[in-house]
Design a protein around this motif. Structure first.
Motif, PDB file in Angstrom:
ATOM      1  N   UNK A  46      56.592  42.670  43.019  1.00 50.94           N
ATOM      2  CA  UNK A  46      57.682  43.329  43.728  1.00 50.94           C
ATOM      3  C   UNK A  46      57.990  42.549  44.997  1.00 50.94           C
ATOM      4  N   UNK A  47      59.248  42.620  45.426  1.00 54.49           N
ATOM      5  CA  UNK A  47      59.626  41.945  46.662  1.00 54.49           C
ATOM      6  C   UNK A  47      60.346  42.946  47.546  1.00 54.49           C
ATOM      7  N   UNK A  48      59.926  43.021  48.800  1.00 59.12           N
ATOM      8  CA  UNK A  48      60.540  43.955  49.736  1.00 59.12           C
ATOM      9  C   UNK A  48      61.745  43.299  50.410  1.00 59.12           C
ATOM     10  N   UNK A  49      62.688  44.111  50.887  1.00 59.15           N
ATOM     11  CA  UNK A  49      63.872  43.544  51.539  1.00 59.15           C
ATOM     12  C   UNK A  49      63.475  42.642  52.708  1.00 59.15           C
ATOM     13  N   UNK A  50      64.111  41.493  52.793  1.00 54.81           N
ATOM     14  CA  UNK A  50      63.870  40.575  53.903  1.00 54.81           C
ATOM     15  C   UNK A  50      62.615  39.739  53.760  1.00 54.81           C
ATOM     16  N   UNK A  51      61.854  39.999  52.709  1.00 53.67           N
ATOM     17  CA  UNK A  51      60.603  39.272  52.539  1.00 53.67           C
ATOM     18  C   UNK A  51      60.851  37.830  52.087  1.00 53.67           C
ATOM     19  N   UNK A  52      59.892  36.954  52.443  1.00 54.74           N
ATOM     20  CA  UNK A  52      59.902  35.574  51.953  1.00 54.74           C
ATOM     21  C   UNK A  52      58.738  35.424  50.998  1.00 54.74           C
ATOM     22  N   UNK A 189      67.959  35.723  47.408  1.00 50.52           N
ATOM     23  CA  UNK A 189      68.238  34.312  47.206  1.00 50.52           C
ATOM     24  C   UNK A 189      67.046  33.677  46.490  1.00 50.52           C
ATOM     25  N   UNK A 190      67.313  33.052  45.348  1.00 59.79           N
ATOM     26  CA  UNK A 190      66.261  32.365  44.611  1.00 59.79           C
ATOM     27  C   UNK A 190      66.416  30.870  44.849  1.00 59.79           C
ATOM     28  N   UNK A 218      66.651  38.357  51.367  1.00 58.10           N
ATOM     29  CA  UNK A 218      65.336  38.255  50.745  1.00 58.10           C
ATOM     30  C   UNK A 218      65.264  36.913  50.024  1.00 58.10           C
ATOM     31  N   UNK A 219      64.194  36.169  50.280  1.00 64.49           N
ATOM     32  CA  UNK A 219      64.134  34.820  49.713  1.00 64.49           C
ATOM     33  C   UNK A 219      62.931  34.663  48.792  1.00 64.49           C
ATOM     34  N   UNK A 220      63.199  34.205  47.568  1.00 57.86           N
ATOM     35  CA  UNK A 220      62.129  33.777  46.674  1.00 57.86           C
ATOM     36  C   UNK A 220      62.209  32.270  46.586  1.00 57.86           C
ATOM     37  N   UNK A 229      55.320  25.507  51.215  1.00 59.20           N
ATOM     38  CA  UNK A 229      55.592  26.855  50.710  1.00 59.20           C
ATOM     39  C   UNK A 229      54.866  27.896  51.554  1.00 59.20           C
ATOM     40  N   UNK A 230      53.604  27.632  51.825  1.00 61.84           N
ATOM     41  CA  UNK A 230      52.822  28.635  52.533  1.00 61.84           C
ATOM     42  C   UNK A 230      53.273  28.758  53.984  1.00 61.84           C
ATOM     43  N   UNK A 231      53.793  27.660  54.529  1.00 59.42           N
ATOM     44  CA  UNK A 231      54.303  27.719  55.895  1.00 59.42           C
ATOM     45  C   UNK A 231      55.523  28.621  56.028  1.00 59.42           C
ATOM     46  N   UNK A 232      56.304  28.723  54.966  1.00 58.31           N
ATOM     47  CA  UNK A 232      57.549  29.479  55.035  1.00 58.31           C
ATOM     48  C   UNK A 232      57.388  30.934  54.600  1.00 58.31           C
ATOM     49  N   UNK A 233      56.334  31.191  53.817  1.00 59.86           N
ATOM     50  CA  UNK A 233      56.286  32.471  53.121  1.00 59.86           C
ATOM     51  C   UNK A 233      55.520  33.543  53.874  1.00 59.86           C
TER      52      UNK A 233
END
Ligand SMILES: Nc1ncnc2c1ncn2[C@@H]1O[C@H](COP(=O)(O)OP(=O)(O)OP(=O)(O)O)[C@@H](O)[C@H]1O
Ligand SMILES: [Mg+2]
Lengths: 269, 371
Positions: A46-52, A189-190, A218-220, A229-233
């Motif tokens: 699941x992805x929450x709103x605004x989550x990276x 956004x994917x 929300x960014x995937x 990746x880990x720096x941004x997420x």
């Protein structure tokens, strides 16, 4: 969209007042097989709103296929995807775009023969009213022109607006690709390896660009480069052989034995 | 001073004035040729709209355009309708057929679209040929009137000129509209348009229907010009001729349709009087066009004359736009001007986040090279 200055502290803000408790994207048991090959195997998250959310994993793990399934570009063999509480497992992908799903591709997909301006205008008008307007000039429609201009400015291609997209360098084409997705004003956004094929310094700048995206999007993000990746997420899932093998905060992922094995194993090859 | 814009308007004004003055300068033979070039140009424009802008190459447009002519003929000769209502019936019948044919054809693409439209054209032709009691079969239908105010050849020419000018203006507006840009996008990449929110099939359907309406007008003008319709007007050859004109003139350009139709009319009407092998000549012109100027006469003009002129005046960007971005499916293989921005111009990229050199530099570089 928020002004860039406000964006440094977007994560905290997003967390603090992101009152909505329901996930914007809910993926359940998603599976896709190609003949005998299972490319995505009962993936749920699941992805929450605004989550990276970063999706990492080695080549052929099934990351791109996962995005294709979410974006309705590929038929799912089994499973279910909910977008803002709505089951999108059956709707056509152009409708998904209008619901607020934007996407960039691992291999750049732009309109090479059209100008940068036209490219982004097309992206802006696809999800808006007036796309069937036949007699008013495209450039005169401010409800389309303004978001297009804003998207071009955000990726820093203002000066390139009148240039044919084919003439842009690879890095700029990647920026244009992002501008296309932004002009749609997506909710989710994917991003499929936005740094693919870029030089080290270009990657750094693409990283800044992704980091400065408006907080309400929300960014995937699929990314090979684990550091990046880990720096941004905020959160991360790691795929391997079509399955999610680890999920957690960047720290948890870094500490995960299975993840370490995969990336170490890959490094040794 | 004569700026580029003024030059363009001036050229249009000269062409317009020439068109208006034509009946005062030449005799009926040439005026009738011009009338033909006008309605055939409109017909080619309807093909251009779906093929050049929408990327769907059709071989059935004459069938659609012929529905208008035949319905007009049947309404006038079999039902004794007066011209005005018969024209309206002819137009509406064509729209209905275009809607049905479009609904079937636009679901497919590329060569399948070509085949379906070809088959649709054949169906119309078959009906025109076989349903003799209504269509007159091979003999066609005689006795279609021209409007009372446009009986003489030169009046009919002006009438055609007016109608064609209005239709061309409308088509021009459409190609520059939001919808027109979407069509270009579909031509370039259907697959990319869908995830941007476009119902591609619906767009193609609209384009097909609009092109059908334009073809209907052309078909009505043709029927009234000849005061006669026959199966030849709906034959596949007529569709192919329209496509030929549109390619000769330049796919994806408005002027190209009329340049192509004029060339076609000159060869078929004028050259044919002196030279028996005129179809060979037409074929030769076509082959040369495909080999050396896939973007057609207008495309080549833009590329070889117009763009260099703009460049000489330092208007690089417009020059680029003039060349790339026009041209239909056939022009897609055109070489794109050498990339100017891949090259690393170390240290200059502050304002552009990724891999970019400021556009102004790129432009200056080009101007330098040009000079
Ligand atoms: N259309 C297809 N037909 C058959 N197999 C496919 C298809 N698409 C993907 N696959 C296979 O599914 C697996 C997952 O591919 P996918 O592109 O999703 O991997 P990925 O994680 O994005 O890899 P990369 O990091 O290299 O982009 C691969 O083994 C691939 O060969
Ligand atoms: Mg991939």
């Amino acid at each position: 969209m928020t002004a860039p200055e406000d964006l440094a502290d977007r994560v905290e803000d997003g967390r603090a007042d992101g009152g909505s408790p329901s996930p914007v994207l809910r993926v359940h048991g998603l599976t896709r097989t190609f003949g005998g090959l299972t490319a995505v195997d009962s993936v749920s998250f699941e992805v929450m709103p605004g989550e990276r959310l970063a999706v990492i994993g080695p080549n052929g793990a099934g990351k791109t296929t996962l995005f294709k399934l979410i974006a309705r570009e590929e038929r799912m063999t089994a499973g279910r995807v909910e977008f803002n509480g709505k089951d999108i497992s059956r709707i056509p992908n152009y409708e998904l775009a209008r619901l607020g799903m934007g996407r960039t591709y691992q291999v750049t997909r732009i309109f090479p023969a059209l100008t940068v301006q036209e490219n982004v205008m097309l992206a802006a008008q696809g999800t808006r009213r007036g796309r069937f307007s036949m007699f008013a000039p495209a450039r005169g429609n401010s409800s389309i022109r303004d978001p297009a201009r804003e998207a071009i400015a955000r990726v820093g291609l203002e000066k390139m607006a009148p240039i044919t997209a084919a003439e842009l360098g690879h890095g700029q084409q990647r920026q244009l690709e992002l501008a296309l997705a932004l002009a749609m004003e997506p909710i989710v956004l994917l991003l499929d390896e936005p740094g693919a094929g870029l030089s080290a310094s270009e990657r750094g700048m693409m990283r800044e660009l992704v980091a400065s995206l408006p907080a309400d999007i929300t960014v995937l993000l699929i990314e090979h480069d684990m550091q990046l990746a880990l720096g941004l997420a905020d959160r991360c899932i790691c795929m391997h052989n079509a399955k999610v093998i680890a999920e957690g905060t960047p720290e948890e992922i870094k500490a995960d034995r299975k993840v370490q094995d995969i990336y170490l194993g890959k490094a040794l090859e | 001073m004569l700026t580029i814009e003024r030059g363009r308007w001036l050229a249009l004004a000269v062409v317009g004035a020439g068109a208006v003055a034509l009946p005062y300068m030449v005799d009926s033979f040439y005026v009738n040729m011009a009338t033909q070039a006008l309605y055939l140009g409109l017909f080619a424009l309807s093909i251009n709209l779906i093929a050049g802008y929408g990327g769907m190459v059709t071989l059935g447009q004459a069938g659609i355009s012929g529905i208008a002519g035949y319905t007009l003929g049947i309404a006038a000769t079999q039902f004794g309708m007066s011209l005005g209502p018969a024209l309206v019936v002819g137009f509406l019948a064509t729209i209905v057929v275009a809607v049905v044919f479009g609904a079937l054809a636009v679901r497919t693409g590329d060569v399948y679209f070509l085949m379906i439209t070809l088959a649709q054209g054949m169906i119309i032709w078959g009906i025109a040929q076989r349903w003799t009691t209504v269509t007159g079969g091979d003999n066609g239908l005689r006795g279609i009137d021209r409007p009372g105010f446009a009986l003489e050849y030169w009046k009919y020419y002006y009438f055609t000129l007016g109608v064609v000018a209005v239709c061309t203006l409308l088509v021009t507006l459409i190609t520059r509209s939001t919808f027109g840009l979407s069509l270009k996008g579909i031509r370039e990449s259907e697959g990319r348009m869908r995830p941007l929110g476009y119902n591609v099939t619906l767009h193609k359907f609209w384009a097909f229907t609009i092109a059908g309406a334009v073809a209907a007008i052309a078909g009505l003008l043709l029927a009234m010009f000849n005061q006669f319709v026959s199966p030849a007007a709906v034959h596949v050859k007529a569709s192919a001729d329209g496509l030929l004109m549109s390619i000769l003139g330049g796919m994806g350009t408005i002027a190209g349709a009329f340049v192509g139709s004029s060339l076609f009319v000159v060869v078929t009407n004028y050259v044919s009087g002196y030279f028996d092998r005129w179809p060979t000549l037409l074929g030769l012109i076509f082959v040369l066009t495909i080999l050396f100027a896939q973007d057609g006469i207008v495309g080549a003009w833009n590329r070889l004359v117009w763009a260099p002129l703009l460049r000489r005046r330092g208007r690089e960007l417009e020059a680029e736009r003039t060349v790339v971005g026009v041209g239909g499916p056939l022009a897609r293989g055109q070489p794109v001007p050498a990339s100017t921005s891949n090259v690393d111009r170390g240290g200059e990229r502050a304002p552009v986040p990724v891999g970019g050199s400021p556009a102004s530099n790129a432009i200056e570089d080009k101007v330098d090279r040009e000079a």
